[in-house]
Structure formats: C-alpha cells, structure tokens
Design a protein around this motif. Structure first.
Motif, mmCIF file in Angstrom:
data_model
loop_
_atom_site.group_PDB
_atom_site.id
_atom_site.type_symbol
_atom_site.label_atom_id
_atom_site.label_comp_id
_atom_site.label_asym_id
_atom_site.label_seq_id
_atom_site.Cartn_x
_atom_site.Cartn_y
_atom_site.Cartn_z
ATOM 1 N N ARG A 1 -4.425 10.228 -0.341
ATOM 2 C CA ARG A 1 -4.048 9.299 0.725
ATOM 3 C C ARG A 1 -4.348 7.893 0.225
ATOM 4 N N PRO A 2 -3.775 6.878 0.870
ATOM 5 C CA PRO A 2 -4.090 5.512 0.446
ATOM 6 C C PRO A 2 -5.599 5.225 0.412
ATOM 7 N N HIS B 1 1.215 4.073 -2.956
ATOM 8 C CA HIS B 1 0.979 5.477 -2.617
ATOM 9 C C HIS B 1 2.172 6.341 -3.034
ATOM 10 N N GLY C 1 -7.097 5.562 -2.914
ATOM 11 C CA GLY C 1 -6.848 4.438 -3.818
ATOM 12 C C GLY C 1 -7.869 3.333 -3.659
ATOM 13 N N ALA D 1 -1.160 3.903 -10.319
ATOM 14 C CA ALA D 1 -1.174 2.965 -9.194
ATOM 15 C C ALA D 1 -0.875 1.542 -9.673
ATOM 16 N N THR E 1 0.835 -1.202 0.000
ATOM 17 C CA THR E 1 0.000 0.000 0.000
ATOM 18 C C THR E 1 0.867 1.249 0.000
ATOM 19 N N GLN E 2 1.903 1.245 0.830
ATOM 20 C CA GLN E 2 2.797 2.404 0.901
ATOM 21 C C GLN E 2 3.552 2.604 -0.414
#
Length: 148
Positions: A37-38, A25, A41, A108, A21-22
């Motif tokens: 921000r995540p 991002h 997404g 992404a 996830t990071q």
C-alpha cells in the motif's frame, strides 16, 4: 491571497500529491512489487538509508509504536524488510530493507520520475524547475507522512 484562492491552491497541491502517490503506487505494482500500500512506501522512505528502529518509524509515520510494529511485521513477511541487532543499542532491533525492498525503492523512484517527466511535458522544463525550487522553499522540514 483571499481565502478562496488559498483553498484552491491547497486543493491543487493536495491533488497533485495524491496523484503522485497513486502514480508511484501503480508504477511499483506494474514493476512486479505487489501486496503493498502507499503507506509502505512512506515506511520504505525512512528505512532506505540505514534502517530505523520501530520507534523511529512510528515517529516518522505519525503512528503508534504498535501500528509501526504491525507494518514492519507485514513488510518482513513479504520479504521487503528484516530485523537485525542494532549496532549501537543491544536492547533495540534495527529494521532494514532487504535486497527486494531496495529494488522496490528503485522502482518507486522510477515511477516518480515518470510522473514528474509528464509534469515537465505540461509545464515545460524551466517551469518545472521553478516549481521544484519554490516548493523546496516552502515545504516543511521533517518526515513525509501518509494521510491516515
């Protein structure tokens, strides 16, 4: 499997998911999509195919309708989504990604692919394919949600 082994596996899976996830991002931000921000997404993932109502998005994210509406307001202000009349319900509005939102979704996907390729460098391609197959067998159906 012993409790301690189960906890170690749980921790490893959560760390891998959090790291992914990071990385996604950071990859999105590095490609020029800022102010997200995540959690955005996870919303984009629900909106990407054909859009959704705020209520659908709230269910997907596991939040209240008011929280989902605030998130949509923010995405609209930043140019990533827009509200349109719902084609099947005159009382509802459909939230869809704009061209910028779709570009961000592609960014992404690229960032995710980069991260997964690095896993392949560590595990090797056959092991990575096996990991994918095994995770798909045990992964729960339904929405992928952020940990609020």
């Amino acid at each position: 499997m012993q409790n301690s082994e189960a906890m170690a596996l749980s921790a490893a899976l959560l760390a891998a998911a959090g790291g992914l996830t990071q990385r996604i991002h950071e990859g999105v931000a590095a490609r020029g999509f800022e102010g997200l921000r995540p959690a955005h997404g996870f919303a984009f993932a629900r909106l990407a195919p054909d859009g959704a109502t705020v209520t659908d998005l709230a269910v997907h994210l596991g939040v209240t309708k008011q929280a989902a509406s605030q998130l949509v307001d923010e995405m609209v202000r930043k140019g990533y989504a827009e509200r349109r009349p719902h084609p099947g319900d005159a009382r509802a509005r459909l939230v869809v990604l704009t061209a910028r939102g779709r570009e961000c979704t592609r960014a992404a996907e690229e960032a995710a692919a980069e991260a997964v390729r690095e896993w392949g460098a560590v595990l090797g391609e056959p092991e990575l394919r096996l990991l994918r197959e095994q995770l798909l067998r045990i992964a729960p159906g339904g929405p992928i949600r952020p940990a609020w």
